[in-house]
Design a protein around this motif. Structure first.
Motif, PDB file in Angstrom:
ATOM      1  N   TRP A 290       0.837  -1.205   0.000  1.00  0.00           N
ATOM      2  CA  TRP A 290       0.000   0.000   0.000  1.00  0.00           C
ATOM      3  C   TRP A 290       0.870   1.252   0.000  1.00  0.00           C
ATOM      4  N   ALA A 291       1.939   1.238   0.781  1.00  0.00           N
ATOM      5  CA  ALA A 291       2.852   2.386   0.820  1.00  0.00           C
ATOM      6  C   ALA A 291       3.502   2.612  -0.539  1.00  0.00           C
ATOM      7  N   ALA A 292       3.869   1.517  -1.229  1.00  0.00           N
ATOM      8  CA  ALA A 292       4.474   1.648  -2.559  1.00  0.00           C
ATOM      9  C   ALA A 292       3.497   2.260  -3.547  1.00  0.00           C
ATOM     10  N   LEU A 293       2.218   1.870  -3.467  1.00  0.00           N
ATOM     11  CA  LEU A 293       1.207   2.457  -4.345  1.00  0.00           C
ATOM     12  C   LEU A 293       1.042   3.946  -4.061  1.00  0.00           C
ATOM     13  N   MET A 294       0.987   4.306  -2.788  1.00  0.00           N
ATOM     14  CA  MET A 294       0.831   5.713  -2.437  1.00  0.00           C
ATOM     15  C   MET A 294       2.028   6.531  -2.927  1.00  0.00           C
ATOM     16  N   LEU A 295       3.222   5.974  -2.747  1.00  0.00           N
ATOM     17  CA  LEU A 295       4.421   6.700  -3.172  1.00  0.00           C
ATOM     18  C   LEU A 295       4.463   6.865  -4.684  1.00  0.00           C
ATOM     19  N   SER A 296       4.059   5.827  -5.422  1.00  0.00           N
ATOM     20  CA  SER A 296       4.054   5.938  -6.884  1.00  0.00           C
ATOM     21  C   SER A 296       3.079   7.012  -7.346  1.00  0.00           C
ATOM     22  N   LEU A 297       1.935   7.121  -6.685  1.00  0.00           N
ATOM     23  CA  LEU A 297       0.971   8.164  -7.023  1.00  0.00           C
ATOM     24  C   LEU A 297       1.534   9.553  -6.716  1.00  0.00           C
ATOM     25  N   LEU A 298       2.195   9.691  -5.588  1.00  0.00           N
ATOM     26  CA  LEU A 298       2.760  10.988  -5.209  1.00  0.00           C
ATOM     27  C   LEU A 298       3.870  11.411  -6.165  1.00  0.00           C
ATOM     28  N   ILE A 299       4.709  10.461  -6.572  1.00  0.00           N
ATOM     29  CA  ILE A 299       5.783  10.785  -7.527  1.00  0.00           C
ATOM     30  C   ILE A 299       5.184  11.240  -8.850  1.00  0.00           C
ATOM     31  N   SER A 300       4.153  10.524  -9.304  1.00  0.00           N
ATOM     32  CA  SER A 300       3.545  10.883 -10.590  1.00  0.00           C
ATOM     33  C   SER A 300       2.885  12.258 -10.518  1.00  0.00           C
ATOM     34  N   ALA A 301       2.317  12.603  -9.363  1.00  0.00           N
ATOM     35  CA  ALA A 301       1.707  13.925  -9.212  1.00  0.00           C
ATOM     36  C   ALA A 301       2.762  15.021  -9.307  1.00  0.00           C
ATOM     37  N   LEU A 302       3.868  14.831  -8.603  1.00  0.00           N
ATOM     38  CA  LEU A 302       4.936  15.831  -8.620  1.00  0.00           C
ATOM     39  C   LEU A 302       5.526  15.986 -10.014  1.00  0.00           C
ATOM     40  N   SER A 303       5.684  14.868 -10.732  1.00  0.00           N
ATOM     41  CA  SER A 303       6.322  14.917 -12.046  1.00  0.00           C
ATOM     42  C   SER A 303       5.460  15.631 -13.076  1.00  0.00           C
ATOM     43  N   THR A 304       4.145  15.631 -12.881  1.00  0.00           N
ATOM     44  CA  THR A 304       3.258  16.311 -13.821  1.00  0.00           C
ATOM     45  C   THR A 304       3.168  17.797 -13.533  1.00  0.00           C
ATOM     46  N   LEU A 305       3.253  18.166 -12.271  1.00  0.00           N
ATOM     47  CA  LEU A 305       3.113  19.573 -11.900  1.00  0.00           C
ATOM     48  C   LEU A 305       4.158  20.444 -12.572  1.00  0.00           C
ATOM     49  N   ASP A 306       5.432  19.996 -12.571  1.00  0.00           N
ATOM     50  CA  ASP A 306       6.473  20.855 -13.149  1.00  0.00           C
ATOM     51  C   ASP A 306       6.282  21.034 -14.653  1.00  0.00           C
ATOM     52  N   SER A 307       5.864  19.971 -15.330  1.00  0.00           N
ATOM     53  CA  SER A 307       5.649  20.069 -16.771  1.00  0.00           C
ATOM     54  C   SER A 307       4.446  20.944 -17.102  1.00  0.00           C
ATOM     55  N   ALA A 308       3.381  20.810 -16.312  1.00  0.00           N
ATOM     56  CA  ALA A 308       2.209  21.655 -16.528  1.00  0.00           C
ATOM     57  C   ALA A 308       2.556  23.123 -16.322  1.00  0.00           C
ATOM     58  N   LEU A 309       3.361  23.407 -15.315  1.00  0.00           N
ATOM     59  CA  LEU A 309       3.745  24.797 -15.044  1.00  0.00           C
ATOM     60  C   LEU A 309       4.644  25.354 -16.145  1.00  0.00           C
ATOM     61  N   SER A 310       5.570  24.544 -16.657  1.00  0.00           N
ATOM     62  CA  SER A 310       6.448  25.043 -17.720  1.00  0.00           C
ATOM     63  C   SER A 310       5.657  25.325 -18.995  1.00  0.00           C
ATOM     64  N   SER A 311       4.669  24.472 -19.293  1.00  0.00           N
ATOM     65  CA  SER A 311       3.820  24.734 -20.459  1.00  0.00           C
ATOM     66  C   SER A 311       2.927  25.948 -20.226  1.00  0.00           C
ATOM     67  N   ALA A 312       2.463  26.111 -18.994  1.00  0.00           N
ATOM     68  CA  ALA A 312       1.642  27.280 -18.663  1.00  0.00           C
ATOM     69  C   ALA A 312       2.429  28.568 -18.871  1.00  0.00           C
ATOM     70  N   ALA A 313       3.708  28.540 -18.493  1.00  0.00           N
ATOM     71  CA  ALA A 313       4.551  29.716 -18.676  1.00  0.00           C
ATOM     72  C   ALA A 313       4.716  30.029 -20.161  1.00  0.00           C
ATOM     73  N   ARG A 314       4.926  28.983 -20.973  1.00  0.00           N
ATOM     74  CA  ARG A 314       5.114  29.206 -22.411  1.00  0.00           C
ATOM     75  C   ARG A 314       3.850  29.752 -23.056  1.00  0.00           C
ATOM     76  N   VAL A 315       2.701  29.185 -22.704  1.00  0.00           N
ATOM     77  CA  VAL A 315       1.445  29.659 -23.282  1.00  0.00           C
ATOM     78  C   VAL A 315       1.186  31.111 -22.896  1.00  0.00           C
TER      79      VAL A 315
END
Length: 462
Positions: free
Chosen positions: A302-327
Motif C-alpha cells: 500500500w505504501a508503494a502504491l501511495m508513493l508511486s501516485l505521489l511521484i507521478s503527481a509531482l512529475s506532472t506539476l512541473d511540466s504543466a507549469l512550464s507549459s503554462a509559462a510558455r502559453v
C-alpha cells in the motif's frame, strides 16, 4: 509508522528533484528546454518526460477506478487515450513538415489570431485542470494516510510550494531533467508493487482479463468508444505533449512518441489491474480506492502504491507549469519573455490550481471528459485542413469550436434541468457518447461545407 515512511520517501524524491534541477536558467532553456550548452534533449529524456507527464496521478487513479467499476473494459477505455501518442506524433510530424513550430503556428496561419486565441483558451483551462487534479490526488492520499488530521490541506500546500520552487527555477529545462529522475523512481516503486500483486496467492490473470467490475462492463465499452472518438484531437489540446514534439529533430521526436506509447499503455494497464483485483476480491469502494487498497494489501505494498501516485503527481506539476509559462508568455503574450515573466505565470497557475483543490471539488474523470470533449473541434479541422490540405474558412472553424464548447458544457452541466431535457435519459457515459457524436457531426458538416465552398469559389474565379 508506514505513514511516516511514505512521507519521508516522498520528501526525499522532492528534494532529489530540487537537486537535479539546473542551477542556472537561460530564457531559451526556460521556455524551450535547451540544456546549458544549448543542446536539444535526447531520445530517452524525451521518452521518459513524455511518459511521466502523461502517467500522472489522476490517470493512474482513473485507470484503477474504471477497472474497479467496469473491469478490463474500463481499464482498456482509459488506456485507449494513450493512443494519443500515436495520433499526436502524426500531428506533430505534419505540422513540422509544413514549417510550423507549434499547433498555434499552424492555426495562426489558417485562422489568424482568432484561431490561436480560441485554442489558447482551451489549453489554458487544460493546464489549470492538470495542476488541480494532481494536487487533488496528493490531498486524497494524505487524508487517507492521516484521516481527520487536516494533513491533506497541508500536503497540497507543501507540494504546491515544492513543485513551484524547482519549476520556477529552471522552467522546461528543469522539468525535463526532473522528469527522468521521477519516472525512473516511479517505475522501480510501481514495479515492486505490481510484482507483489501478480505473485499474490489470490491473483488470477485470467480472472482479471475477463473481469466485468462491480457495475458491469457495458459502460467500460461505452467509454472505449468515447476514447476512440476523442483520441485524434485529445493530444493536440495537450500543450505538455505538443511542446515536447518540437524540441528535438524529427527522427528523435518520432521515436520518442512511439516508445512513450507502449510504455504508457503498459503502466496504465498495470495500474488498472489493482482496481480490477479490488473488485474481484469483493472489497468495498472507499476513498477513491485508497482506503480499499489499505484493507486489501500488506502495508508495504500500500505504501508503494501511495508513493508511486505521489511521484507521478509531482512529475506532472512541473511540466504543466512550464507549459503554462510558455502559453502565457509566448502565445498569449500577457507577460514579457523573461525568466521573471515565466515565473509569474507559474505562480498564477499554481495559485489557481491549489485554490480549486482546496475549494472541495473531487471529480477526476469528469475533468478528462470535459476537456476531451472541448478539444474535439480540432478533429475536423485537423483532418480536413492538416491531413487533406483543404482551406477552411474561419466561420467553419468557429462553428466547430462552438459545438465542442457547448458539448463540453452540456456534459459538465448534465444535472441542470434544461440540459437534462436535451440529453437522453441514460447513464452519464451514454450521454457523453451522444454528445461526442453530435459535436463531431456538427464540426465535420461545417468544415466540409466551408472547404467545399472555398473550392467552388476558387474554381469560379479561374
Amino acid at each position: 509508522m508506514m505513514t511516516i515512511y511514505v512521507a519521508l520517501a516522498f520528501l526525499v524524491v522532492a528534494l532529489a528533484s530540487v537537486a537535479v534541477a539546473p542551477r542556472r536558467a537561460s530564457v531559451e532553456g526556460f521556455f524551450g528546454g535547451a540544456s546549458a550548452t544549448g543542446a536539444a534533449p535526447g531520445l530517452w529524456t524525451l521518452v521518459l518526460s513524455q511518459v511521466t507527464t502523461w502517467i500522472f496521478a489522476r490517470s493512474l487513479m482513473n485507470a484503477a477506478i474504471l477497472g474497479y467499476f467496469y473491469g478490463m473494459a474500463g481499464t482498456l477505455a482509459y488506456a485507449a487515450y494513450y493512443g494519443s501518442f500515436l495520433t499526436g506524433g502524426f500531428i506533430v510530424a505534419r505540422i513540422r513538415a509544413r514549417g510550423g513550430r507549434s499547433v498555434q503556428d499552424w492555426l495562426g496561419a489558417q485562422f489568424g489570431r482568432t484561431g490561436q486565441g480560441s485554442y489558447n483558451v482551451v489549453i489554458a483551462l487544460r493546464l489549470l485542470s492538470e495542476v488541480f487534479a494532481n494536487l487533488l490526488v496528493v490531498g486524497l492520499i494524505f487524508n487517507a494516510l492521516l484521516p481527520e488530521s487536516g494533513a491533506g490541506t497541508i500536503a497540497v500546500l507543501a507540494v504546491a510550494v515544492l513543485g513551484l520552487a524547482y519549476s520556477a527555477w529552471g522552467g522546461l529545462s528543469a522539468a525535463l531533467r526532473t522528469d527522468v529522475v521521477q519516472m525512473l523512481l516511479f517505475l522501480v516503486v510501481f514495479g515492486i508493487a505490481f510484482a507483489a500483486l501478480v505473485t499474490g496467492p489470490d491473483f488470477s490473470l485470467a480472472a482479471v482479463l475477463t473481469a466485468e467490475g462491480t457495475a458491469g462492463a457495458r459502460q467500460g465499452w461505452i467509454l472505449l468508444a468515447v476514447a476512440a472518438l476523442q483520441v485524434y484531437s485529445y493530444p493536440a489540446h495537450d500543450p505538455v505533449m505538443m511542446d515536447r514534439g518540437f524540441l528535438a529533430d524529427a527522427k528523435t521526436t518520432r521515436r520518442s512518441f512511439l516508445h512513450a506509447f507502449w510504455i504508457s499503455v503498459l503502466c496504465i494497464l498495470g495500474f488498472g489491474m489493482f482496481g480490477i483485483q479490488a473488485s474481484l476480491v469483493g472489497a468495498e469502494y472507499e476513498e477513491e480506492l485508497l482506503g480499499t487498497w489499505a484493507v486489501m494489501f500488506p502495508p508495504w505494498i500500500w505504501a508503494a502504491l501511495m508513493l508511486s501516485l505521489l511521484i507521478s503527481a509531482l512529475s506532472t506539476l512541473d511540466s504543466a507549469l512550464s507549459s503554462a509559462a510558455r502559453v502565457t508568455v509566448e502565445e498569449l503574450r500577457l507577460l514579457p519573455r523573461s525568466l521573471t515573466g515565466g515565473r509569474i505565470a507559474m505562480v498564477g497557475f499554481m495559485t489557481l490550481g491549489a485554490g480549486l483543490t482546496l475549494w472541495g471539488n473531487a471529480s477526476l474523470f469528469d475533468a478528462v471528459a470535459v476537456s476531451g470533449t472541448a478539444s474535439m473541434f480540432l478533429t475536423p479541422v485537423l483532418v480536413v485542413g492538416l491531413v487533406m490540405g483543404r482551406p477552411i474558412p474561419l466561420w467553419s472553424y468557429l462553428v466547430a469550436f462552438g459545438a465542442a464548447i457547448l458539448g463540453a458544457a452540456a456534459y459538465f452541466l448534465r444535472a441542470n434541468g434544461i440540459v437534462a431535457a436535451l440529453l437522453p435519459d441514460a447513464h452519464k457515459y451514454d450521454q457523453l457518447l451522444v454528445i461526442c457524436i453530435a459535436v463531431l457531426a456538427v464540426g465535420f458538416a461545417a468544415v466540409i461545407a466551408g472547404a467545399r465552398g472555398r473550392r467552388l469559389a476558387a474554381a469560379g474565379q479561374r
